[in-house]
Motif scaffolding. Structure first.
Motif, PDB file in Angstrom:
ATOM      1  N   HIS A 120       0.671  -1.229   0.097  1.00 49.69           N
ATOM      2  CA  HIS A 120      -0.052  -0.009  -0.104  1.00 49.69           C
ATOM      3  C   HIS A 120       0.687   1.339   0.023  1.00 49.69           C
ATOM      4  CE1 HIS A 120      -2.318  -3.316   2.052  1.00 49.69           C
ATOM      5  NE2 HIS A 120      -3.104  -3.167   1.220  1.00 49.69           N
ATOM      6  N   ALA A 121       1.999   1.227   0.228  1.00 48.84           N
ATOM      7  CA  ALA A 121       2.927   2.256   0.282  1.00 48.84           C
ATOM      8  C   ALA A 121       3.482   2.458  -1.194  1.00 48.84           C
ATOM      9  CB  ALA A 121       4.305   2.128   1.220  1.00 48.84           C
ATOM     10  N   ILE A 122       3.247   1.738  -2.145  1.00 50.59           N
ATOM     11  CA  ILE A 122       3.941   1.870  -3.332  1.00 50.59           C
ATOM     12  C   ILE A 122       2.891   2.278  -4.378  1.00 50.59           C
ATOM     13  CG2 ILE A 122       5.377   0.895  -4.976  1.00 50.59           C
ATOM     14  CD1 ILE A 122       6.622   1.027  -2.356  1.00 50.59           C
ATOM     15  N   ILE A 123       3.141   3.275  -5.330  1.00 52.89           N
ATOM     16  CA  ILE A 123       2.232   3.634  -6.408  1.00 52.89           C
ATOM     17  C   ILE A 123       1.985   2.450  -7.146  1.00 52.89           C
ATOM     18  CG2 ILE A 123       1.806   5.177  -8.368  1.00 52.89           C
ATOM     19  CD1 ILE A 123       3.394   7.280  -6.663  1.00 52.89           C
ATOM     20  N   ALA A 124       0.750   2.102  -7.428  1.00 54.70           N
ATOM     21  CA  ALA A 124       0.429   0.798  -8.026  1.00 54.70           C
ATOM     22  C   ALA A 124       0.805   0.765  -9.507  1.00 54.70           C
ATOM     23  CB  ALA A 124      -1.070   0.310  -8.073  1.00 54.70           C
ATOM     24  N   ASP A 125       0.654   1.887 -10.256  1.00 56.50           N
ATOM     25  CA  ASP A 125       0.691   2.196 -11.625  1.00 56.50           C
ATOM     26  C   ASP A 125       2.101   2.081 -11.993  1.00 56.50           C
ATOM     27  OD1 ASP A 125      -1.938   2.802 -11.971  1.00 56.50           O
ATOM     28  OD2 ASP A 125      -1.649   4.927 -11.948  1.00 56.50           O
ATOM     29  N   VAL A 126       3.038   2.437 -11.168  1.00 54.59           N
ATOM     30  CA  VAL A 126       4.663   2.423 -11.427  1.00 54.59           C
ATOM     31  C   VAL A 126       4.906   1.102 -11.673  1.00 54.59           C
ATOM     32  CG1 VAL A 126       6.877   3.096 -10.637  1.00 54.59           C
ATOM     33  CG2 VAL A 126       5.142   4.803 -10.293  1.00 54.59           C
ATOM     34  N   ILE A 127       4.471   0.088 -10.480  1.00 51.72           N
ATOM     35  CA  ILE A 127       4.853  -1.461 -10.575  1.00 51.72           C
ATOM     36  C   ILE A 127       4.302  -2.086 -11.538  1.00 51.72           C
ATOM     37  CG2 ILE A 127       5.044  -3.315  -9.206  1.00 51.72           C
ATOM     38  CD1 ILE A 127       7.225  -1.357  -8.476  1.00 51.72           C
ATOM     39  N   ASP A 128       2.983  -2.014 -11.696  1.00 53.87           N
ATOM     40  CA  ASP A 128       2.046  -2.955 -12.587  1.00 53.87           C
ATOM     41  C   ASP A 128       2.365  -2.590 -14.005  1.00 53.87           C
ATOM     42  OD1 ASP A 128       0.970  -3.495 -10.412  1.00 53.87           O
ATOM     43  OD2 ASP A 128      -0.966  -2.541 -10.460  1.00 53.87           O
ATOM     44  N   ALA A 129       3.173  -1.436 -14.314  1.00 55.15           N
ATOM     45  CA  ALA A 129       3.580  -1.150 -15.698  1.00 55.15           C
ATOM     46  C   ALA A 129       4.658  -1.947 -16.138  1.00 55.15           C
ATOM     47  CB  ALA A 129       3.474   0.209 -15.967  1.00 55.15           C
ATOM     48  N   LEU A 130       5.386  -2.384 -15.157  1.00 52.00           N
ATOM     49  CA  LEU A 130       6.865  -3.188 -15.293  1.00 52.00           C
ATOM     50  C   LEU A 130       6.618  -4.556 -15.829  1.00 52.00           C
ATOM     51  CD1 LEU A 130       8.773  -2.565 -12.128  1.00 52.00           C
ATOM     52  CD2 LEU A 130       9.262  -1.091 -14.450  1.00 52.00           C
ATOM     53  N   PRO A 131       7.303  -4.907 -16.885  1.00 50.04           N
ATOM     54  CA  PRO A 131       7.419  -6.433 -17.325  1.00 50.04           C
ATOM     55  C   PRO A 131       8.014  -7.329 -16.513  1.00 50.04           C
ATOM     56  CG  PRO A 131       9.076  -5.174 -18.638  1.00 50.04           C
ATOM     57  CD  PRO A 131       8.588  -3.976 -17.453  1.00 50.04           C
ATOM     58  N   SER A 132       8.079  -8.456 -16.692  1.00 55.03           N
ATOM     59  CA  SER A 132       8.549  -9.705 -16.101  1.00 55.03           C
ATOM     60  C   SER A 132       9.935  -9.367 -16.061  1.00 55.03           C
ATOM     61  CB  SER A 132       8.099 -10.941 -16.446  1.00 55.03           C
ATOM     62  OG  SER A 132       8.954 -11.799 -15.802  1.00 55.03           O
ATOM     63  N   GLU A 133      10.754  -8.913 -17.127  1.00 50.91           N
ATOM     64  CA  GLU A 133      11.966  -8.794 -17.483  1.00 50.91           C
ATOM     65  C   GLU A 133      12.769  -7.622 -16.640  1.00 50.91           C
ATOM     66  OE1 GLU A 133       9.731  -8.818 -19.809  1.00 50.91           O
ATOM     67  OE2 GLU A 133      10.196 -10.894 -20.404  1.00 50.91           O
ATOM     68  N   ALA A 134      12.172  -7.080 -15.946  1.00 53.65           N
ATOM     69  CA  ALA A 134      12.579  -5.791 -14.922  1.00 53.65           C
ATOM     70  C   ALA A 134      13.329  -6.625 -13.959  1.00 53.65           C
ATOM     71  CB  ALA A 134      11.185  -5.023 -14.372  1.00 53.65           C
ATOM     72  N   PHE A 135      13.156  -7.737 -13.758  1.00 55.21           N
ATOM     73  CA  PHE A 135      13.956  -8.451 -12.705  1.00 55.21           C
ATOM     74  C   PHE A 135      14.923  -9.579 -13.390  1.00 55.21           C
ATOM     75  CE2 PHE A 135      10.449  -7.250 -10.139  1.00 55.21           C
ATOM     76  CZ  PHE A 135      11.029  -6.922  -8.861  1.00 55.21           C
ATOM     77  N   MET A 136      16.206  -9.291 -13.117  1.00 58.02           N
ATOM     78  CA  MET A 136      17.364 -10.117 -13.811  1.00 58.02           C
ATOM     79  C   MET A 136      17.632 -11.293 -13.226  1.00 58.02           C
ATOM     80  SD  MET A 136      18.293  -8.140 -16.415  1.00 58.02           S
ATOM     81  CE  MET A 136      19.849  -9.153 -16.569  1.00 58.02           C
ATOM     82  N   VAL A 137      17.267 -11.617 -11.876  1.00 57.59           N
ATOM     83  CA  VAL A 137      17.641 -12.771 -11.425  1.00 57.59           C
ATOM     84  C   VAL A 137      16.154 -13.867 -11.718  1.00 57.59           C
ATOM     85  CG1 VAL A 137      17.825 -14.032  -9.127  1.00 57.59           C
ATOM     86  CG2 VAL A 137      19.161 -11.897  -9.470  1.00 57.59           C
ATOM     87  N   PRO A 138      16.473 -15.033 -12.382  1.00 51.63           N
ATOM     88  CA  PRO A 138      15.030 -15.562 -12.295  1.00 51.63           C
ATOM     89  C   PRO A 138      14.509 -16.016 -11.262  1.00 51.63           C
ATOM     90  CG  PRO A 138      17.378 -16.414 -13.601  1.00 51.63           C
ATOM     91  CD  PRO A 138      17.617 -15.496 -12.832  1.00 51.63           C
ATOM     92  N   ALA A 139      15.051 -16.299 -10.156  1.00 47.83           N
ATOM     93  CA  ALA A 139      14.104 -16.718  -9.098  1.00 47.83           C
ATOM     94  C   ALA A 139      13.300 -15.580  -8.594  1.00 47.83           C
ATOM     95  CB  ALA A 139      14.990 -17.068  -7.706  1.00 47.83           C
TER      96      ALA A 139
END
Length: 643
Positions: A505-524
């Motif tokens: 709830h502390a994070i702006i949803a639009d910013v995170i929800d727009a990120l693709p899966s590839e935003a995270f480099m570590v597979p896990a």
């Protein structure tokens, strides 16, 4: 009490049963001083043998787990039998006719001799099926055998038979022998329907499945006729005799060669076992309707006498100190996935583990039929170390033409290389991985060394001990390594996920929800973020309490990812002051997004350097505008942080 075996007969069984032979059927025993033998305990995992047998006194004891007893208790514990059934089993092996006390009633399922009754029913069924293979109706079955280059003698050697069409052929035979309907249903030879009991196997080619002692405990059956709507292969269901996770087809024929040659070749089917044995590979076995799992590992280790601390070392002559496990798989995607599952069991062996894949996709049966026995032996002899196969398969999951792909592949493969037990082989695989990735050798060497150091840290030095062991998660035949928490990129990605789960709830949803899966480099961590996205993202999180949100993410996570979700959801954060925790969470997310934008800026600048403004000014201008937009985004993000 009624049904009890007479005491003097129990004593006779105990005295006349050679404990070293009974134990030796399950455990590879070696001399351990005068009057003593030892091997790996069959009741707990261990790398050094602590299981001792003293034939002179007929006793066994494990100094590791504390279990011990006589020959009867060993059979009880090993096979999950009651006392009476264990005595009956041993009595049948030494040819002793047991006598029972007279007395009051017992429940039918407690009647003494049930195991022997079930084994006897299987003996009758085996003989019946073998006789039926010679009948006129079984011509289709004989044609199947012949077309696969097996002879009648081969079929007899492996005990093959034929279950005739009809609903009660075997039923009538067994009932005439005095077996009850209840016994026949319990045995798995019959099925119970609305109209009564009927033959489970009908119109099928039959293979008897035997335990390590040679007793038939079940059957595998292949359909032969187009009007058979059942599965291609039908096995005995779980019964008091037959537990598929503990069964290896062909083990009765292979056990001697396995102990002698310190080798197990795991193939995929009954005909593959036959083809391998007939081609001179007498160590071949197959699982029965299930994947090669932990129970099979423990069983195989005991047969190998898998005790040497030098095990897993491949020698110059192609052999292996400590024995070897060779998995044969088809060359298709399913075969590769099966090999990746086998890698998950590899660390439970000291023996070196290999994969043998025929390039054209032929299994051992097809290979023998097409190219002859020499080709089957060559397939096994040309085995590829499982480490090499896993690394190559892992690399296929990354785009090595991109910097991100190469770095991701390095993170995934470094723990694999670091896990190689042979100290002489590890530097060689580091060199090979360098070439496969196209990175400089020092970068790869440091990554492997770091993974190796981390894997050896004691639990006290690494509170989050789950990360201390590089783990391989099998997900659609791709490999995901648990990251090193000291890697700054992996650490920031982990912290971002921690706050997304704990303080959404502390994070702006639009910013995170727009990120693709590839935003995270570590597979896990990408797997965890995929679960967050599948749960509806932070937009959905706003509708739930924190606990409900984590549960929702867990429900949407793949099975191997769920422990990670739980771990991240309860992990302590560096900031523990309530008044600033939300600001801390927002700062972590900003740093994570900044890192992603910086990565994108680097990619765009690389494209801009390669673009030719004279040859394609439109493309050059588009790339330049994209660069300006990314730099503006990063500038705005950092201005917010400064405020």
């Amino acid at each position: 009490m009624a049904g009890l075996i007479k005491r003097e007969d129990v004593d006779a069984v105990r005295e006349r049963s050679r404990i070293e032979d009974i134990v030796g059927e399950q455990v590879t025993l070696k001399p351990a001083g005068v009057g003593s033998m030892k091997g790996l305990c069959p009741f707990h995992d261990e790398k050094s043998p602590s299981f001792h047998v003293r034939p002179q006194v007929g006793r066994w004891h494990c100094f590791g787990c504390g279990e011990g007893g006589d020959v009867i208790s060993f059979v009880q514990k090993m096979d999950g039998l009651g006392f009476t059934e264990a005595v009956e089993y041993l009595a049948s092996k030494i040819g002793l006719q047991l006598r029972y006390e007279e007395g009051s009633e017992r429940k039918p399922e407690d009647q003494p001799g049930r195991r022997q009754r079930l084994l006897e029913a299987h003996r009758v069924a085996t003989q019946y099926y073998q006789e039926q293979l010679l009948s006129p109706e079984a011509q289709t079955a004989r044609d199947f055998i012949t077309k696969r280059s097996f002879t009648a003698q081969d079929a007899a050697h492996f005990g093959m038979g034929y279950a005739p069409k009809g609903w009660d052929n075997l039923y009538k035979v067994l009932r005439q022998k005095g077996f009850t309907e209840q016994e026949l249903v319990i045995s798995g030879l019959m099925s119970q329907g609305q109209r009564g009991v009927y033959d489970r196997f009908r119109g099928r080619l039959m293979w008897p499945i035997r335990d390590v002692t040679g007793e038939t405990i079940g059957f595998g059956a292949r359909h032969l006729y187009e009007d058979d709507n059942g599965p291609k292969y039908l096995n005995t269901p779980e019964t008091p005799l037959y537990k598929k996770s503990n069964v290896l087809y062909g083990i009765d024929l292979a056990k001697r060669e396995i102990a002698k040659n310190k080798q197990v070749v795991v193939v995929e089917g009954y005909t593959d076992v036959m083809a391998a044995h007939l081609s001179g590979v007498g160590t071949a076995v197959a699982t029965c309707g299930t994947a090669f799992g932990s129970d099979h590992v423990r069983f195989v280790r005991r047969l190998l006498g898998d005790t040497s601390s030098s095990g897993g070392v491949r020698l110059a002559d192609g052999g292996s100190a400590g024995g070897e496990i060779i998995f044969t798989f088809d060359g298709d995607a399913a075969g590769q996935k099966a090999a990746m599952r086998a890698f998950g069991e590899d660390q439970k062996f000291y023996a070196q583990t290999f994969v043998a894949v025929e390039p054209s996709g032929m299994d051992p049966c097809d290979l023998r039929q097409t190219k002859g026995p020499d080709a089957v032996r060559a397939l096994v002899e040309g085995r590829q170390p499982l480490f090499e196969f896993v690394i190559q398969t892992t690399l296929k999951g990354f785009d090595l033409d991109t910097a991100e792909g190469r770095v991701g592949a390095l993170r995934a493969c470094a723990p694999v290389v670091a896990g190689i037990r042979d100290n002489a082989l590890r530097p060689e695989y580091t060199r090979l991985l360098t070439g496969w990735l196209g990175l400089d050798q020092e970068t790869v060497r440091r990554a492997v060394a770091q993974a190796e150091r981390f894997s050896k840290q004691p639990a006290a030095a690494a509170p989050r001990s789950r990360e201390a062991q590089p783990q391989i998660i099998d997900d659609m035949a791709s490999t995901i390594a648990r990251p090193d928490p000291r890697d700054p990129v992996a650490r920031l990605e982990r912290q971002a996920l921690e706050v997304l789960l704990q303080y959404p709830h502390a994070i702006i949803a639009d910013v995170i929800d727009a990120l693709p899966s590839e935003a995270f480099m570590v597979p896990a961590w990408r797997g965890v973020f995929d679960a967050i996205r599948a749960a509806g993202g932070l937009f959905e999180a706003a509708k739930h309490e924190a606990g409900d949100w984590v549960e929702l993410v867990s429900q949407n996570a793949a099975e191997p990812i769920r422990p990670l979700v739980n771990e991240l959801a309860v992990a302590p954060l560096p900031e523990d002051r309530p008044e600033v925790i939300e600001r801390f969470a927002q700062g972590i997310v900003r740093a994570f997004i900044d890192m992603g934008i910086t990565r994108q800026i680097g990619d765009v600048k690389s494209r801009l350097r390669r673009a030719d403004i004279g040859q394609d000014p439109v493309e050059y201008e588009a790339i330049y505008r994209a660069l300006l937009e990314l730099e503006a985004q990063r500038r705005m993000l950092r201005e917010v942080e400064d405020d």
